[in-house]
Design a protein around this motif. Sequence first.
Motif, short mmCIF file in Angstrom:
data_model
loop_
_atom_site.label_atom_id
_atom_site.label_comp_id
_atom_site.label_asym_id
_atom_site.label_seq_id
_atom_site.Cartn_x
_atom_site.Cartn_y
_atom_site.Cartn_z
N ILE A 68 4.03 -12.17 -19.13
CA ILE A 68 2.90 -11.54 -18.47
C ILE A 68 3.40 -10.49 -17.49
CG2 ILE A 68 1.54 -13.67 -18.68
CD1 ILE A 68 1.90 -14.11 -15.67
N THR A 69 2.53 -9.54 -17.17
CA THR A 69 2.85 -8.51 -16.19
C THR A 69 1.87 -8.62 -15.03
OG1 THR A 69 3.80 -6.98 -17.80
CG2 THR A 69 2.97 -6.02 -15.76
N ILE A 70 2.41 -8.61 -13.82
CA ILE A 70 1.61 -8.73 -12.60
C ILE A 70 1.70 -7.43 -11.83
CG2 ILE A 70 1.32 -10.01 -10.45
CD1 ILE A 70 2.90 -12.32 -11.87
N LYS A 71 0.56 -6.82 -11.56
CA LYS A 71 0.53 -5.58 -10.77
C LYS A 71 0.02 -5.91 -9.37
CE LYS A 71 0.15 -2.38 -14.62
NZ LYS A 71 -0.51 -1.16 -15.16
N LEU A 72 0.82 -5.56 -8.38
CA LEU A 72 0.49 -5.90 -6.99
C LEU A 72 -0.44 -4.85 -6.41
CD1 LEU A 72 3.45 -7.14 -7.64
CD2 LEU A 72 3.50 -7.56 -5.21
N ILE A 73 -1.57 -5.29 -5.86
CA ILE A 73 -2.58 -4.38 -5.33
C ILE A 73 -2.48 -4.28 -3.81
CG2 ILE A 73 -5.03 -3.83 -5.25
CD1 ILE A 73 -3.65 -3.75 -8.07
N THR A 74 -2.43 -5.40 -3.12
CA THR A 74 -2.28 -5.37 -1.67
C THR A 74 -1.77 -6.72 -1.18
OG1 THR A 74 -3.37 -4.70 0.40
CG2 THR A 74 -4.60 -6.18 -1.03
N ASN A 126 0.83 -1.20 0.00
CA ASN A 126 0.00 0.00 0.00
C ASN A 126 0.87 1.26 0.00
OD1 ASN A 126 -2.26 -1.63 0.04
ND2 ASN A 126 -2.55 -1.49 2.25
N THR A 127 1.91 1.26 0.83
CA THR A 127 2.83 2.41 0.85
C THR A 127 3.62 2.50 -0.45
OG1 THR A 127 3.02 2.43 3.26
CG2 THR A 127 4.84 3.39 2.02
N VAL A 128 4.09 1.36 -0.93
CA VAL A 128 4.83 1.34 -2.20
C VAL A 128 4.00 1.98 -3.31
CG1 VAL A 128 5.75 -0.17 -4.02
CG2 VAL A 128 6.23 -0.67 -1.62
N ASN A 129 2.76 1.53 -3.46
CA ASN A 129 1.91 2.04 -4.54
C ASN A 129 1.55 3.50 -4.33
OD1 ASN A 129 2.05 -0.52 -5.59
ND2 ASN A 129 -0.02 -1.11 -5.03
N ARG A 130 1.37 3.91 -3.07
CA ARG A 130 1.04 5.32 -2.80
C ARG A 130 2.21 6.22 -3.18
NH1 ARG A 130 0.39 5.08 2.30
NH2 ARG A 130 1.95 6.53 3.13
N PHE A 131 3.43 5.81 -2.86
CA PHE A 131 4.60 6.62 -3.17
C PHE A 131 4.92 6.62 -4.67
CE2 PHE A 131 6.92 6.55 1.21
CZ PHE A 131 5.86 7.27 1.75
N LEU A 132 4.65 5.48 -5.33
CA LEU A 132 4.90 5.41 -6.77
C LEU A 132 3.85 6.19 -7.56
CD1 LEU A 132 5.81 1.63 -7.30
CD2 LEU A 132 7.37 3.58 -7.42
N GLY A 133 2.60 6.14 -7.08
CA GLY A 133 1.50 6.73 -7.84
C GLY A 133 0.87 5.76 -8.82
N TYR A 134 1.29 4.50 -8.74
CA TYR A 134 0.75 3.44 -9.60
C TYR A 134 1.14 2.10 -8.97
CZ TYR A 134 5.62 3.40 -11.14
OH TYR A 134 7.00 3.36 -11.16
N PRO A 135 0.47 0.99 -9.34
CA PRO A 135 0.79 -0.31 -8.73
C PRO A 135 2.17 -0.83 -9.15
CG PRO A 135 -1.41 -0.34 -9.72
CD PRO A 135 -0.72 0.90 -10.21
N TYR A 136 2.90 -1.34 -8.18
CA TYR A 136 4.19 -1.96 -8.46
C TYR A 136 3.98 -3.20 -9.32
CZ TYR A 136 8.98 -3.54 -7.64
OH TYR A 136 10.30 -3.92 -7.82
N SER A 137 4.85 -3.40 -10.30
CA SER A 137 4.62 -4.51 -11.24
C SER A 137 5.85 -5.40 -11.38
CB SER A 137 4.20 -3.98 -12.61
OG SER A 137 5.26 -3.27 -13.22
N ILE A 138 5.58 -6.62 -11.78
CA ILE A 138 6.60 -7.63 -12.06
C ILE A 138 6.28 -8.22 -13.43
CG2 ILE A 138 7.58 -9.85 -11.36
CD1 ILE A 138 6.53 -9.20 -8.51
#
Length: 309
Positions: free
Chosen positions: A272-278, A177-189
């Motif tokens: 594939i790309t995976i976006k982490l939500i929580t 949650n903090t990662v995505n808030r600071f990035l401004g978008y979901p962290y992805s792999i």
Amino acid sequence: MKVHHGVEGINIKNPVVTIGSFDGVHLGHARVIQHLKEKADRIDGESVIISFEPHPREVLYPLEKKPGILTTLEEKIAILEQYGVDHLIILKFTLEFSQQPYQDFVKNILVDKIHIKGLVVGYDHRFGKNRAGNFESLQELSLKYGFFLEREVVFEENDVNVSSTKIRNALAVGDINTVNRFLGYPYSITGKVVDGRKLGREIGFPTANVQIPEERKLLPAIGVYAVEVFIGEQVFHGMLNIGIRPTVSKEGIVSCEVHIFDFNQNIYNRTITIKLITRLRGERKFEDIKELREQLEKDKAEAIRLFQK
């Protein structure tokens, strides 16, 4: 966006430049980019980001544990393009390059090669040999060579200074949650689906075993995550397990496996790309397969509930 590897033969109209690793391209970076574009527009110019490959710390401190990267070069290019940057210049970072005095960097690269018209720097930006180049020393060079100089103020999110280091630390403890808030978008792999042991299929939770091609790419803390999965133009919901699977394996090797909800396509060898939500929970060892299956059912129900919100 035009991507340049090096500075030879570059032709940019009234370039306004900023310099940095831009790892993660977080909200602080986004504000620098916004101002960079505004300054370029005012002089009918083009926005330019100079970045480095590999990450400078990998070269300067080779005996340290590798810092890891939040964004691969391909990811960084895609994000910067979305932000509307006109040019990305990638400079190869070497020990020899790091020994260049900041005055030489400004004269030989910014002035003689790029023909800079303006420079936007971060609030604490330093560069050149021994990091001797700071805002005050750059002011002298800007007057000497006739380009304007702007300094960004620190960017804060809820009174916290946003930085790539803070994002790495949050990722290391699974605080998505903090990662995505600071990035401004979901962290992805992003990775390729490869053959696995197919144990998930046996317990009703088939998974795609994802191989990450960039070994420097940082993974979040071991655990189970609610995710979005991008396969070509299609988007699916699912849950990702990053861990050693202690209930079914004794190998102790960290794997990255995603169970995609309501999905039965063959995607072996697909990227594939995976976006982490929580983060749903940490990884733990269960008494048997039955207990594991019951927990996976609960994880799936929780993930679906979150997505329905």
